[in-house]
Design an enzyme around this catalytic site. Structure first.
Site, short mmCIF file in Angstrom:
data_model
loop_
_atom_site.label_atom_id
_atom_site.label_comp_id
_atom_site.label_asym_id
_atom_site.label_seq_id
_atom_site.Cartn_x
_atom_site.Cartn_y
_atom_site.Cartn_z
N SER A 9 0.83 -1.21 0.00
CA SER A 9 0.00 0.00 0.00
C SER A 9 0.86 1.25 0.00
O SER A 9 1.64 1.49 0.93
CB SER A 9 -0.90 0.01 1.24
OG SER A 9 -1.49 1.30 1.33
N HIS A 34 -1.01 -1.11 -4.34
CA HIS A 34 -2.31 -0.80 -3.73
C HIS A 34 -2.40 0.71 -3.49
O HIS A 34 -1.54 1.31 -2.87
CB HIS A 34 -2.42 -1.57 -2.41
CG HIS A 34 -3.77 -1.51 -1.77
ND1 HIS A 34 -4.82 -2.31 -2.17
CD2 HIS A 34 -4.24 -0.76 -0.75
CE1 HIS A 34 -5.88 -2.05 -1.41
NE2 HIS A 34 -5.55 -1.11 -0.54
N ASP A 36 -4.77 3.63 -1.98
CA ASP A 36 -5.90 3.87 -1.08
C ASP A 36 -6.51 5.24 -1.33
O ASP A 36 -5.90 6.27 -1.04
CB ASP A 36 -5.43 3.77 0.38
CG ASP A 36 -5.20 2.33 0.79
OD1 ASP A 36 -6.14 1.52 0.63
OD2 ASP A 36 -4.09 2.01 1.25
N MET A 38 -9.35 7.84 -0.36
CA MET A 38 -10.27 8.16 0.75
C MET A 38 -10.86 9.54 0.52
O MET A 38 -10.16 10.46 0.09
CB MET A 38 -9.51 8.14 2.07
CG MET A 38 -8.77 6.84 2.32
SD MET A 38 -8.02 6.82 3.94
CE MET A 38 -7.03 5.31 3.84
N HIS A 67 -8.24 1.01 -4.35
CA HIS A 67 -9.22 0.71 -3.29
C HIS A 67 -9.98 2.01 -2.97
O HIS A 67 -9.44 2.90 -2.33
CB HIS A 67 -8.44 0.20 -2.07
CG HIS A 67 -9.26 -0.09 -0.85
ND1 HIS A 67 -8.70 -0.32 0.38
CD2 HIS A 67 -10.60 -0.18 -0.68
CE1 HIS A 67 -9.65 -0.55 1.27
NE2 HIS A 67 -10.81 -0.46 0.66
N MET A 69 -12.31 4.03 -0.99
CA MET A 69 -13.05 4.18 0.28
C MET A 69 -13.80 5.50 0.17
O MET A 69 -13.46 6.49 0.83
CB MET A 69 -12.05 4.16 1.45
CG MET A 69 -11.49 2.77 1.70
SD MET A 69 -9.96 2.79 2.64
CE MET A 69 -8.79 3.03 1.29
N MET A 142 -11.57 -6.40 4.62
CA MET A 142 -10.80 -5.49 5.48
C MET A 142 -10.53 -6.17 6.82
O MET A 142 -11.46 -6.65 7.47
CB MET A 142 -11.56 -4.19 5.71
CG MET A 142 -11.70 -3.29 4.50
SD MET A 142 -10.14 -2.83 3.71
CE MET A 142 -9.29 -1.96 5.04
N ASP A 176 -6.67 -6.76 3.68
CA ASP A 176 -6.06 -5.44 3.81
C ASP A 176 -6.17 -4.95 5.25
O ASP A 176 -7.27 -4.80 5.77
CB ASP A 176 -6.81 -4.48 2.86
CG ASP A 176 -6.24 -3.08 2.82
OD1 ASP A 176 -5.17 -2.84 3.41
OD2 ASP A 176 -6.86 -2.23 2.16
C1 DX5 Z 1 -6.55 1.18 5.43
C2 DX5 Z 1 -6.05 0.97 4.02
C3 DX5 Z 1 -4.94 0.01 3.94
C4 DX5 Z 1 -3.69 0.44 4.68
C5 DX5 Z 1 -2.94 -0.78 5.10
O1 DX5 Z 1 -7.63 2.03 5.42
O2 DX5 Z 1 -7.12 0.48 3.21
O3 DX5 Z 1 -4.64 -0.33 2.61
O4 DX5 Z 1 -2.85 1.26 3.94
O5 DX5 Z 1 -1.87 -0.40 5.90
P1 DX5 Z 1 -1.20 -1.38 6.94
O6 DX5 Z 1 -0.64 -2.52 6.18
O7 DX5 Z 1 -0.17 -0.53 7.59
O8 DX5 Z 1 -2.29 -1.83 7.90
ZN ZN Z 2 -6.55 -0.40 1.19
#
Ligand code: DX5
Ligand code: ZN
Length: 227
Positions: A9, A34, A36, A38, A67, A69, A142, A176
């Site tokens: 990620s 990956h 993320d 948000m 991903h 969110m 998750m 994840d």
């Molecule tokens: C959390 C994200 C993850 C996050 C994982 O909201 O969706 O992808 O970056 O990070 P680690 O591996 O540090 O838990």
């Molecule tokens: Zn993620």
């Protein structure tokens, strides 16, 4: 059997050096990257918009695993697909009905993404997506509440992975949150084949050795589960 893949990620990388971080993690053996996304609404954090995904896609050689969110994946489907998402995943919780989820899946496909995924928060049951499982390429389970990297792995979500495999879901299952050398085996044993890791990869003193050990641990655990 599905290939075991590590998807580091980028949330845990140094954003001021995005291009070199992408190169570094690819050289270390990342299979996917990956990303993320948000929106400050579905989760209490704001991260990466389409122009930044596009910039990452320009330098990346590995597929982007995006991903989302975000509360309104339909509205942004085109933007993230055009920006270069190979895997595009939305959250089941943002869809009030299975038919609303199907609309999102079809919109992503219409934009030409290679793999369409749905993600489940730790407290969202499998039943929420079983209705449309046949239309998905990937399920992202998750193992922390989304929003931030560096949280603790929640083993109580593992039965969802087992449940999906027991119901005959043969496509990709990704996990994840909180994945590291200590937690990856349990994920693989349950039936996960794609592993996201942020802090454990970018915080590692030797990134290549860490990714290698993740892969061998996952392969060992999967073989033991099938022995
Ligand atoms: C959390 C994200 C993850 C996050 C994982 O909201 O969706 O992808 O970056 O990070 P680690 O591996 O540090 O838990
Ligand atoms: Zn993620």
């Amino acid at each position: 059997m599905n290939e075991l893949l590590i998807s580091p990620s980028l949330l845990s990388c140094d954003f001021a050096r995005l291009a070199s971080e992408v190169e570094r993690v690819e050289a270390a053996g990342a299979d996917w990257l990956h990303v993320d996304v948000m929106d400050g609404h579905f989760v209490p954090n704001l991260t990466i918009g389409p122009p930044v995904v596009e910039a990452i896609a320009k330098v990346a050689r590995r597929p982007l695993d995006v991903h989302l969110m975000i509360t309104d994946p339909l509205r942004y489907a085109r933007h993230y697909a055009k920006a270069g998402a190979h895997v595009l995943t939305f959250h089941a919780e943002v869809c009030a009905t299975p038919s609303a989820a199907r609309d999102v899946i079809r919109a992503f496909r219409a934009e030409g993404v290679a793999k369409v995924g749905v993600s489940l928060n730790p407290d969202t049951p499998l039943e929420r997506m079983l209705d449309y499982a046949d239309e998905l390429d990937l399920v992202l389970v998750m193992s922390v509440f989304p929003g931030f990297g560096g949280q603790k792995f929640m083993p109580e979500v593992l039965p969802k992975v087992r449940g999906l495999r027991e119901r005959g879901f043969e496509r990709d299952i990704e996990m994840d949150g909180g994945i590291n050398a200590a937690t990856i085996a349990a994920c693989a044993e349950a039936g996960t084949n794609v592993f996201v890791a942020g802090s454990a990869v970018f915080g590692a003193p030797d990134m290549a050795a860490t990714i290698r050990s993740f892969k061998s641990e996952a392969a060992r655990a999967r073989a033991a589960a099938h022995a």
